[in-house]
Enzyme design. Structure first.
Site, short mmCIF file in Angstrom:
data_model
loop_
_atom_site.label_atom_id
_atom_site.label_comp_id
_atom_site.label_asym_id
_atom_site.label_seq_id
_atom_site.Cartn_x
_atom_site.Cartn_y
_atom_site.Cartn_z
N ARG A 176 -4.06 -25.33 -39.51
CA ARG A 176 -3.88 -24.56 -40.74
C ARG A 176 -2.40 -24.55 -41.16
NH1 ARG A 176 -7.64 -20.48 -42.01
NH2 ARG A 176 -6.02 -18.98 -42.52
N ARG A 180 6.34 -30.24 -42.00
CA ARG A 180 6.94 -31.09 -43.03
C ARG A 180 8.44 -31.27 -42.78
NH1 ARG A 180 6.16 -26.10 -46.57
NH2 ARG A 180 4.05 -26.71 -47.07
N ARG A 253 -12.75 -11.51 -33.28
CA ARG A 253 -11.48 -10.85 -33.01
C ARG A 253 -11.37 -9.71 -33.99
NH1 ARG A 253 -8.64 -9.82 -28.77
NH2 ARG A 253 -6.37 -9.91 -29.02
N ARG A 284 2.24 -9.08 -36.78
CA ARG A 284 3.06 -9.18 -37.98
C ARG A 284 3.24 -7.81 -38.63
NH1 ARG A 284 -1.17 -13.54 -40.79
NH2 ARG A 284 -3.03 -12.34 -40.32
N GLU A 304 0.16 -4.99 -37.86
CA GLU A 304 -1.16 -5.57 -37.58
C GLU A 304 -1.30 -5.84 -36.08
OE1 GLU A 304 -2.22 -8.60 -40.44
OE2 GLU A 304 -3.36 -9.68 -38.92
N TYR A 352 -14.07 -19.71 -40.25
CA TYR A 352 -12.71 -19.19 -40.48
C TYR A 352 -12.32 -19.51 -41.93
CZ TYR A 352 -7.82 -18.21 -39.03
OH TYR A 352 -6.55 -17.70 -38.87
N ASP A 354 -10.98 -18.98 -45.76
CA ASP A 354 -10.05 -18.25 -46.62
C ASP A 354 -10.80 -17.82 -47.88
OD1 ASP A 354 -7.76 -18.09 -45.11
OD2 ASP A 354 -7.03 -20.05 -45.72
P1 FAD Z 1 -15.90 -9.48 -46.26
O1 FAD Z 1 -14.69 -9.33 -47.09
O2 FAD Z 1 -15.80 -9.12 -44.80
O3 FAD Z 1 -17.07 -8.63 -46.93
C1 FAD Z 1 -18.27 -8.37 -46.27
C2 FAD Z 1 -18.72 -6.99 -46.69
O4 FAD Z 1 -20.04 -6.77 -46.16
C3 FAD Z 1 -17.84 -5.88 -46.15
O5 FAD Z 1 -17.40 -5.05 -47.21
C4 FAD Z 1 -18.76 -5.12 -45.20
O6 FAD Z 1 -18.51 -3.72 -45.19
C5 FAD Z 1 -20.13 -5.44 -45.75
N1 FAD Z 1 -21.21 -5.34 -44.76
C6 FAD Z 1 -21.28 -5.99 -43.57
N2 FAD Z 1 -22.38 -5.62 -42.92
C7 FAD Z 1 -23.03 -4.72 -43.70
C8 FAD Z 1 -24.22 -3.96 -43.56
N3 FAD Z 1 -24.99 -4.02 -42.46
N4 FAD Z 1 -24.58 -3.14 -44.58
C9 FAD Z 1 -23.82 -3.01 -45.70
N5 FAD Z 1 -22.67 -3.69 -45.86
C10 FAD Z 1 -22.27 -4.55 -44.89
N6 FAD Z 1 -7.82 -15.43 -47.00
C11 FAD Z 1 -6.95 -16.05 -47.82
O7 FAD Z 1 -7.38 -16.87 -48.65
N7 FAD Z 1 -5.60 -15.79 -47.78
C12 FAD Z 1 -5.07 -14.89 -46.92
O8 FAD Z 1 -3.86 -14.67 -46.92
C13 FAD Z 1 -5.96 -14.21 -46.03
N8 FAD Z 1 -5.48 -13.32 -45.14
C14 FAD Z 1 -6.35 -12.67 -44.31
C15 FAD Z 1 -5.81 -11.74 -43.41
C16 FAD Z 1 -6.65 -11.05 -42.55
C17 FAD Z 1 -6.08 -10.07 -41.57
C18 FAD Z 1 -8.06 -11.30 -42.58
C19 FAD Z 1 -8.98 -10.57 -41.63
C20 FAD Z 1 -8.58 -12.23 -43.46
C21 FAD Z 1 -7.74 -12.92 -44.33
N9 FAD Z 1 -8.23 -13.84 -45.25
C22 FAD Z 1 -7.35 -14.50 -46.09
C23 FAD Z 1 -9.67 -14.17 -45.31
C24 FAD Z 1 -10.43 -13.33 -46.35
O9 FAD Z 1 -10.32 -11.96 -46.05
C25 FAD Z 1 -11.90 -13.74 -46.31
O10 FAD Z 1 -12.06 -15.12 -46.48
C26 FAD Z 1 -12.77 -13.04 -47.38
O11 FAD Z 1 -12.29 -11.79 -47.75
C27 FAD Z 1 -14.17 -12.93 -46.83
O12 FAD Z 1 -15.06 -12.43 -47.81
P2 FAD Z 1 -16.56 -12.10 -47.38
O13 FAD Z 1 -17.25 -11.62 -48.59
O14 FAD Z 1 -17.13 -13.25 -46.65
O15 FAD Z 1 -16.45 -10.96 -46.27
N1 UDP Z 2 0.31 -19.26 -35.65
C1 UDP Z 2 1.32 -19.31 -34.71
N2 UDP Z 2 2.51 -18.71 -35.00
C2 UDP Z 2 2.73 -18.07 -36.17
C3 UDP Z 2 1.70 -18.04 -37.14
C4 UDP Z 2 0.49 -18.63 -36.84
O1 UDP Z 2 1.13 -19.85 -33.63
O2 UDP Z 2 3.85 -17.54 -36.37
C5 UDP Z 2 -1.00 -19.88 -35.30
C6 UDP Z 2 -1.92 -18.87 -34.62
O3 UDP Z 2 -2.70 -19.58 -33.69
C7 UDP Z 2 -2.75 -18.39 -35.78
C8 UDP Z 2 -2.94 -19.67 -36.58
O4 UDP Z 2 -1.66 -20.33 -36.46
O5 UDP Z 2 -3.98 -17.85 -35.36
C9 UDP Z 2 -3.31 -19.51 -38.03
O6 UDP Z 2 -2.32 -18.73 -38.65
P1 UDP Z 2 -2.55 -18.07 -40.07
O7 UDP Z 2 -1.29 -17.45 -40.51
O8 UDP Z 2 -3.19 -19.09 -40.95
O9 UDP Z 2 -3.61 -16.96 -39.68
P2 UDP Z 2 -4.32 -15.75 -40.42
O10 UDP Z 2 -3.45 -15.35 -41.58
O11 UDP Z 2 -5.68 -16.24 -40.80
O12 UDP Z 2 -4.37 -14.71 -39.35
#
Ligand code: FAD
Ligand code: UDP
Length: 375
Positions: A176, A180, A253, A284, A304, A352, A354
Site C-alpha cells: 500500500r 519513489r 483488528r 498515530r 489511535e 482491506y 479503502d
Molecule cells: P462501515 O463504515 O464499517 O459501515 C458498516 C456499518 O454497518 C456500520 O455503521 C455498522 O454500525 C453497521 N452494522 C454492522 N453490523 C450491523 C448490524 N448487525 N446491525 C445494524 N448495523 C450494523 N479509507 C480510505 O479511503 N482512506 C483513508 O484514509 C482511510 N482511513 C481509515 C482509517 C481507519 C482507522 C479505518 C478503520 C479505516 C480507514 N479507511 C480509509 C477505510 C474506510 O473506513 C472503509 O473503506 C469504509 O468506510 C468502509 O465502509 P463500509 O460501508 O464497508 O463499512
Molecule cells: N506502515 C508502516 N509504517 C508506517 C505506516 C504504515 O510500516 O509508518 C505499514 C503497516 O504495516 C500498515 C501498512 O503499512 O499496516 C498500511 O499502512 P496505511 O497507512 O495504509 O494503513 P491504514 O491507514 O489503513 O491503517
C-alpha cells in the site's frame, strides 16, 4: 412505490459508504429502501463529530483518494472536495522521517541527496532479500526497501498495528505504501485526493437524502422481522456474524480512539504523525483541523491505539492471512448461494478496502442489478 407484497425492496444493514451508496443507487432505480444501523449515527467509519467547530474523524483519519474519474465525479456530486494531500511523518527513536519512502526519507536516513545514491543504498540493502515470492510482509518489505527502512519505519509500527509478527502477516499490506526516488511526500499515487469540504457527513447525507434510515437497530436482534419486511437484504457487517460464526470466528483488528481538545492553535503541524516505536502504545496522532486547513484558536487531536479484537468490539481491519482467508472462503461460498442477501463492504467482503473501493464495489453491484441506471 413498491410493486411486490413486502414493505421494502431492500433492507440495508449498515449506513456506511457501501450501504449508503447502494441505497442511493437502488432508490434512483425506483426501489424502496430502508437503511438500519446499530450505531447512533449514519456513515459507519467515515462519520465526523463536530467538536468546537472542527470536523473530527471519529473513527480515525480518512483521506479520500482514487484514480477513477467516475468515482471522483460521483462523490463530488454530493459535496465538493478540497485539495488536501496526505503527507504523514513518522517518529522513530526520537527522529522524524517523511513518508512514504522517498528522497526526503533517504536523506534523513543516510544523508544521500541524489536518486542514484539512494538507489545504491537500497540495492546494497535489498541484495540479500531477493525472494522470488515474498512469503510475508517482512520478506516483502526487505525485498523492496532493505534493512534500514524496515527496521526504522516498518517493523515496530506494523507489529504494533496488527498485534502479529511481520513475518506472519500477508505481503500485500506493505505494498500500500509507495517507494519513489523523488522528493515527493504524497502518501498516495492516485490522481484525485481530498477531504469533503465540511466533512464526510455531507457525503453520507447526500447519498441518503430522501431515504428512510433507522438508527440504533441491530439486525441480529430480530433478523426474522427484517427478512419479513423486505424482498432482499443488503448486509454490510462482518460476514462471520451473519452465519453465527458457524465455521469459526474470523480475526479482526480493533482500535480505540482517545480524542482531546487542546487550547492551542497547532499541536503537531500535520494532520497525521505516526509513532513507529513499540514502546509508544498508539500508532498515530491525528490533528483534525489540518484536513480542512482550519484556523481556529484551539485544536482537536486523536490518539489511535490498536487493540486485540474480541466479540462485542468494533472490527476495523480484516486480517487477511492464510488461515483467515481459508475460513472466509467457506463463508463466501454460503454467501454466493444466497438468493435474497447481498454482502458488501469492508467487513462483509472481508477485504482491506479503502473508501473508493467500497463505493466502487457498491456501484459495480448496483450496475449489475439495475443495468438501465446511469449515474
Ligand atoms: P462501515 O463504515 O464499517 O459501515 C458498516 C456499518 O454497518 C456500520 O455503521 C455498522 O454500525 C453497521 N452494522 C454492522 N453490523 C450491523 C448490524 N448487525 N446491525 C445494524 N448495523 C450494523 N479509507 C480510505 O479511503 N482512506 C483513508 O484514509 C482511510 N482511513 C481509515 C482509517 C481507519 C482507522 C479505518 C478503520 C479505516 C480507514 N479507511 C480509509 C477505510 C474506510 O473506513 C472503509 O473503506 C469504509 O468506510 C468502509 O465502509 P463500509 O460501508 O464497508 O463499512
Ligand atoms: N506502515 C508502516 N509504517 C508506517 C505506516 C504504515 O510500516 O509508518 C505499514 C503497516 O504495516 C500498515 C501498512 O503499512 O499496516 C498500511 O499502512 P496505511 O497507512 O495504509 O494503513 P491504514 O491507514 O489503513 O491503517
Amino acid at each position: 412505490m413498491k410493486a411486490t407484497g413486502k414493505d421494502y425492496d431492500f433492507l440495508i444493514v449498515g449506513s456506511g459508504l457501501y450501504g449508503a451508496t447502494f441505497a442511493h443507487m437502488a432508490t434512483k432505480a425506483g426501489k424502496k429502501c430502508l437503511v438500519i444501523d446499530k450505531r447512533k449515527h449514519k456513515g459507519g467509519n467515515v462519520y465526523c463529530t463536530d467538536i468546537d467547530g472542527i470536523n473530527v474523524h471519529t473513527y480515525g483519519a480518512h483521506i479520500f483518494h482514487t484514480n477513477d474519474q467516475h468515482i471522483w465525479d460521483f462523490v463530488n456530486s454530493f459535496v465538493p472536495f478540497n485539495r488536501f494531500t496526505n503527507s504523514p511523518v513518522s517518529i522513530s527513536k526520537g527522529k522524524l522521517y517523511n513518508l512514504p519512502f522517498n528522497m526526503n526519507t533517504f536523506y534523513q536516513l543516510w544523508n544521500v541527496t541524489t536518486p542514484e545514491q539512494a538507489k545504491k543504498k537500497i540495492e546494497a540493502q535489498t541484495a540479500a532479500h531477493q525472494y522470488a515470492q515474498p512469503a510475508n510482509l517482512e520478506e516483502q518489505a526487505l525485498k523492496l526497501v532493505g534493512d534500514d527502512v524496515y527496521n526504522t519505519l516498518i517493523k515496530e509500527y506494523t507489529e504494533k498495528q496488527w498485534g502479529k509478527k511481520a513475518s506472519e502477516l500477508p505481503a500485500f499490506i506493505i505494498k500500500r505504501l509507495p517507494l519513489r526516488f523523488t522528493f515527493d511526500n504524497n502518501y498516495f499515487t492516485d490522481k484525485y485526493q481530498g477531504i469533503p469540504i465540511g466533512g464526510y457527513n455531507l457525503l453520507v447525507d447526500g447519498l441518503l437524502e430522501g431515504i428512510e434510515v433507522k438508527l440504533e437497530q441491530d439486525f441480529f436482534t430480530d433478523r426474522d422481522y427484517y427478512f419479513s419486511i423486505a424482498e432482499k437484504i443488503v448486509y454490510t457487517g462482518p460476514i462471520d456474524a451473519f452465519y453465527n460464526n458457524c465455521f469459526g470466528a474470523l480475526e479482526y483488528r480493533s482500535l480505540e480512539f482517545k480524542h482531546e481538545v487542546l487550547p492551542q492553535e497547532n499541536f503537531q503541524g500535520n494532520a497525521v504523525v505516526n509513532y513507529n516505536d513499540a514502546t509508544v502504545p498508539y500508532t498515530r496522532i491525528i490533528e483534525h483541523k489540518h484536513f480542512e486547513f482550519g484556523t481556529q484558536a484551539h485544536t482537536v487531536i486523536t490518539y489511535e491505539y490498536p487493540k486485540t479484537w474480541k466479540p462485542g468490539m468494533e472490527s476495523y481491519y480484516p486480517i487477511n492471512d492464510e488461515m483467515n482467508m481459508r475460513r472466509f472462503k467457506e463463508y463466501e461460498t454460503l454467501a454466493n448461494n444466497e438468493t435474497n442477501v447481498i454482502f458488501g463492504g469492508r467487513m462483509a467482503e472481508y477485504r482491506y478496502y479503502d473508501m473508493h473501493q467500497v463505493i466502487g464495489s457498491a456501484l459495480a453491484k448496483t450496475g449489475r442489478l439495475f443495468p438501465d441506471l446511469s449515474l
